[in-house]
Design a protein around this motif. Structure first.
Motif, PDB file in Angstrom:
ATOM      1  N   ALA A 110       6.619  -9.017   7.853  1.00 48.56           N
ATOM      2  CA  ALA A 110       7.784  -9.895   7.907  1.00 48.56           C
ATOM      3  C   ALA A 110       7.640 -11.002   8.945  1.00 48.56           C
ATOM      4  CB  ALA A 110       9.038  -9.072   8.195  1.00 48.56           C
ATOM      5  N   LEU A 111       7.006 -10.711  10.082  1.00 48.01           N
ATOM      6  CA  LEU A 111       6.845 -11.726  11.119  1.00 48.01           C
ATOM      7  C   LEU A 111       5.937 -12.842  10.632  1.00 48.01           C
ATOM      8  CD1 LEU A 111       6.343  -9.384  14.207  1.00 48.01           C
ATOM      9  CD2 LEU A 111       8.472 -10.442  13.395  1.00 48.01           C
ATOM     10  N   LEU A 112       6.106 -14.033  11.178  1.00 49.80           N
ATOM     11  CA  LEU A 112       5.337 -15.181  10.703  1.00 49.80           C
ATOM     12  C   LEU A 112       3.836 -14.950  10.822  1.00 49.80           C
ATOM     13  CD1 LEU A 112       7.456 -18.189  12.028  1.00 49.80           C
ATOM     14  CD2 LEU A 112       7.246 -17.365   9.677  1.00 49.80           C
ATOM     15  N   VAL A 144      10.899  -1.163   8.200  1.00 43.91           N
ATOM     16  CA  VAL A 144      11.425   0.107   8.703  1.00 43.91           C
ATOM     17  C   VAL A 144      12.947   0.052   8.664  1.00 43.91           C
ATOM     18  CG1 VAL A 144       9.427   0.614  10.130  1.00 43.91           C
ATOM     19  CG2 VAL A 144      11.338  -0.675  11.104  1.00 43.91           C
ATOM     20  N   GLU A 145      13.566   1.211   8.572  1.00 44.65           N
ATOM     21  CA  GLU A 145      15.016   1.271   8.377  1.00 44.65           C
ATOM     22  C   GLU A 145      15.782   0.588   9.506  1.00 44.65           C
ATOM     23  OE1 GLU A 145      18.246   4.583   6.805  1.00 44.65           O
ATOM     24  OE2 GLU A 145      16.462   5.238   7.891  1.00 44.65           O
ATOM     25  N   SER A 146      15.269   0.665  10.713  1.00 43.54           N
ATOM     26  CA  SER A 146      15.948   0.046  11.849  1.00 43.54           C
ATOM     27  C   SER A 146      15.869  -1.472  11.833  1.00 43.54           C
ATOM     28  CB  SER A 146      15.364   0.572  13.164  1.00 43.54           C
ATOM     29  OG  SER A 146      13.985   0.247  13.265  1.00 43.54           O
ATOM     30  N   ARG A 147      15.033  -2.034  10.958  1.00 45.53           N
ATOM     31  CA  ARG A 147      14.879  -3.485  10.831  1.00 45.53           C
ATOM     32  C   ARG A 147      15.142  -3.927   9.392  1.00 45.53           C
ATOM     33  NH1 ARG A 147      12.497  -6.214  15.068  1.00 45.53           N
ATOM     34  NH2 ARG A 147      11.944  -7.877  13.600  1.00 45.53           N
ATOM     35  N   ARG A 148      16.164  -3.357   8.796  1.00 46.86           N
ATOM     36  CA  ARG A 148      16.473  -3.688   7.408  1.00 46.86           C
ATOM     37  C   ARG A 148      16.754  -5.170   7.199  1.00 46.86           C
ATOM     38  NH1 ARG A 148      20.930   0.736   5.902  1.00 46.86           N
ATOM     39  NH2 ARG A 148      21.580  -0.982   4.557  1.00 46.86           N
ATOM     40  N   ASP A 150      14.965  -7.463   8.030  1.00 48.06           N
ATOM     41  CA  ASP A 150      13.697  -8.146   7.729  1.00 48.06           C
ATOM     42  C   ASP A 150      13.371  -8.147   6.235  1.00 48.06           C
ATOM     43  OD1 ASP A 150      13.261  -8.672  10.384  1.00 48.06           O
ATOM     44  OD2 ASP A 150      11.834  -7.046  10.694  1.00 48.06           O
ATOM     45  N   ALA A 151      14.204  -7.503   5.423  1.00 46.52           N
ATOM     46  CA  ALA A 151      13.878  -7.355   4.003  1.00 46.52           C
ATOM     47  C   ALA A 151      13.626  -8.697   3.301  1.00 46.52           C
ATOM     48  CB  ALA A 151      14.976  -6.572   3.289  1.00 46.52           C
ATOM     49  N   PRO A 152      14.457  -9.732   3.495  1.00 47.33           N
ATOM     50  CA  PRO A 152      14.162 -11.007   2.826  1.00 47.33           C
ATOM     51  C   PRO A 152      12.816 -11.602   3.243  1.00 47.33           C
ATOM     52  CG  PRO A 152      16.444 -10.964   3.570  1.00 47.33           C
ATOM     53  CD  PRO A 152      15.764  -9.778   4.195  1.00 47.33           C
ATOM     54  N   ALA A 153      12.474 -11.505   4.528  1.00 46.67           N
ATOM     55  CA  ALA A 153      11.195 -12.044   4.995  1.00 46.67           C
ATOM     56  C   ALA A 153      10.025 -11.254   4.420  1.00 46.67           C
ATOM     57  CB  ALA A 153      11.147 -12.030   6.521  1.00 46.67           C
ATOM     58  N   THR A 154      10.212  -9.951   4.267  1.00 48.94           N
ATOM     59  CA  THR A 154       9.158  -9.126   3.666  1.00 48.94           C
ATOM     60  C   THR A 154       8.921  -9.525   2.221  1.00 48.94           C
ATOM     61  OG1 THR A 154       9.627  -7.262   5.129  1.00 48.94           O
ATOM     62  CG2 THR A 154       8.512  -6.763   3.065  1.00 48.94           C
ATOM     63  N   LEU A 155       9.999  -9.723   1.475  1.00 51.46           N
ATOM     64  CA  LEU A 155       9.863 -10.152   0.084  1.00 51.46           C
ATOM     65  C   LEU A 155       9.190 -11.516   0.015  1.00 51.46           C
ATOM     66  CD1 LEU A 155      10.392  -9.766  -2.934  1.00 51.46           C
ATOM     67  CD2 LEU A 155      12.706 -10.669  -2.570  1.00 51.46           C
ATOM     68  N   TYR A 189      14.938   5.901   2.154  1.00 47.41           N
ATOM     69  CA  TYR A 189      14.120   6.147   3.342  1.00 47.41           C
ATOM     70  C   TYR A 189      14.053   7.640   3.659  1.00 47.41           C
ATOM     71  CZ  TYR A 189      14.104   1.179   4.707  1.00 47.41           C
ATOM     72  OH  TYR A 189      13.912  -0.179   4.762  1.00 47.41           O
ATOM     73  N   SER A 190      12.881   8.099   4.052  1.00 44.19           N
ATOM     74  CA  SER A 190      12.734   9.471   4.530  1.00 44.19           C
ATOM     75  C   SER A 190      13.277   9.574   5.949  1.00 44.19           C
ATOM     76  CB  SER A 190      11.273   9.908   4.481  1.00 44.19           C
ATOM     77  OG  SER A 190      10.516   9.183   5.430  1.00 44.19           O
ATOM     78  N   SER A 191      13.235  10.748   6.526  1.00 41.65           N
ATOM     79  CA  SER A 191      13.823  10.986   7.841  1.00 41.65           C
ATOM     80  C   SER A 191      13.122  10.212   8.953  1.00 41.65           C
ATOM     81  CB  SER A 191      13.801  12.486   8.163  1.00 41.65           C
ATOM     82  OG  SER A 191      12.468  12.980   8.138  1.00 41.65           O
ATOM     83  N   ASP A 192      11.892   9.736   8.723  1.00 45.55           N
ATOM     84  CA  ASP A 192      11.210   8.973   9.768  1.00 45.55           C
ATOM     85  C   ASP A 192      11.642   7.510   9.799  1.00 45.55           C
ATOM     86  OD1 ASP A 192       9.878   7.758   7.639  1.00 45.55           O
ATOM     87  OD2 ASP A 192       7.881   8.480   8.206  1.00 45.55           O
ATOM     88  N   GLY A 193      12.488   7.098   8.841  1.00 50.55           N
ATOM     89  CA  GLY A 193      12.971   5.727   8.816  1.00 50.55           C
ATOM     90  C   GLY A 193      11.917   4.704   8.454  1.00 50.55           C
ATOM     91  N   ASN A 194      10.820   5.147   7.883  1.00 44.39           N
ATOM     92  CA  ASN A 194       9.705   4.257   7.571  1.00 44.39           C
ATOM     93  C   ASN A 194       9.196   4.481   6.145  1.00 44.39           C
ATOM     94  OD1 ASN A 194       7.501   2.533   7.649  1.00 44.39           O
ATOM     95  ND2 ASN A 194       6.286   3.830   9.002  1.00 44.39           N
TER      96      ASN A 194
END
Length: 257
Positions: A110-112, A144-148, A150-155, A189-194
């Motif tokens: 997701a990051l540039l 990761v679930e804590s950075r949801r 970031d979903a648009p940038a990931t796509l 998401y599984s319990s690890d949030g990843n």
């Protein structure tokens, strides 16, 4: 995971042996080959081997009558595409077998800087994939679930990589977004949030089946291999996969909604 640090020369020299050892010790890691005639190679990391995504993909295809499907997986913990290229296992597999599709996956990217990393290494892989007679498929995962957020940038990152090589986009991560937005929501998401739950892996497999073999989500039977999830919930998952499929064209030359 973000781009991996460069490994030492000894790591790359010993990596092929490590792949073989991991495959022997852990059935979810390393190289797994299944005989057949329709050929799909998965290249990735734990987001590919968790819940055996290639195996679920194969099982679902077989329920639709594609009993001649051959699947192989080159997936190692924390690997980015760069790591696979420098180790050389993908190039050897491309040279030794005929493939129809090569499914590429790394972190959420997701990051540039990570977006550029995914783009650059997809462009490195694409000529070798096409020389082997195959089509590159970008398996978009999820943050990761804590950075949801970031979903648009990931796509966007996976879309840009697919566009750069005129490849196919499989928006599995966007199916996660649709699942979380559903009413009531389904948490993939599984319990690890990843990593994915088995339901999340099913979403990814359904998206990949449509984008590679053309199998419509709704045509699949209402069950998940190896799971006791009830049929109504499976139908909901199929409808969620459809949402992600419909809002991102398979080809970058097509208009994007």
């Amino acid at each position: 995971p973000q781009p991996m640090r460069r490994r030492s020369l000894w790591t790359f020299l010993l990596a092929p042996l490590l792949v073989s050892c991991l495959a022997a010790l852990d059935p979810q890691a390393g190289v797994v080959r299944v005989p057949g005639t329709h050929n799909v190679l998965f290249v990735g990391n734990s987001h590919t081997y968790t819940n055996d995504l290639p195996g679920m993909y194969r099982s679902l295809a077989r329920t639709m009558g594609d009993t001649a499907l051959r699947v192989a997986s080159l997936a190692q913990p924390n690997y980015a595409l760069e790591d696979h290229w420098l180790v050389g296992t993908v190039q050897r597999s491309l040279a030794g077998s005929r493939w129809e599709f090569v499914v590429l996956q790394q972190g959420s990217s997701a990051l540039l800087t990570s977006q550029q990393h995914l783009l650059s290494w997809t462009e490195t892989f694409a000529p070798a994939i096409r020389e082997a007679g195959a089509e590159p498929v970008l398996y978009q995962i999820w943050p990761v679930e804590s950075r949801r957020g970031d979903a648009p940038a990931t796509l966007t990152s996976y879309w840009n990589a697919a566009e750069a090589v005129d490849g196919i986009l499989a928006p599995a991560g966007d199916a996660f977004t649709a699942a979380l937005a559903a009413e009531p929501p389904i948490n993939p998401y599984s319990s690890d949030g990843n990593h994915a739950t088995r339901e999340g892996t099913y979403l990814a497999a359904v998206v990949l089946l449509k984008r590679t073999l053309g199998i419509e989500p709704e045509s699949l039977p209402p069950r998940i291999p190896g799971s006791s999830v009830d049929s109504l919930r499976v139908r909901r998952l199929q409808a969620i996969a459809r949402i992600a499929i419909d809002r991102s064209p398979a080809r970058p030359t097509e208009p994007r909604d």
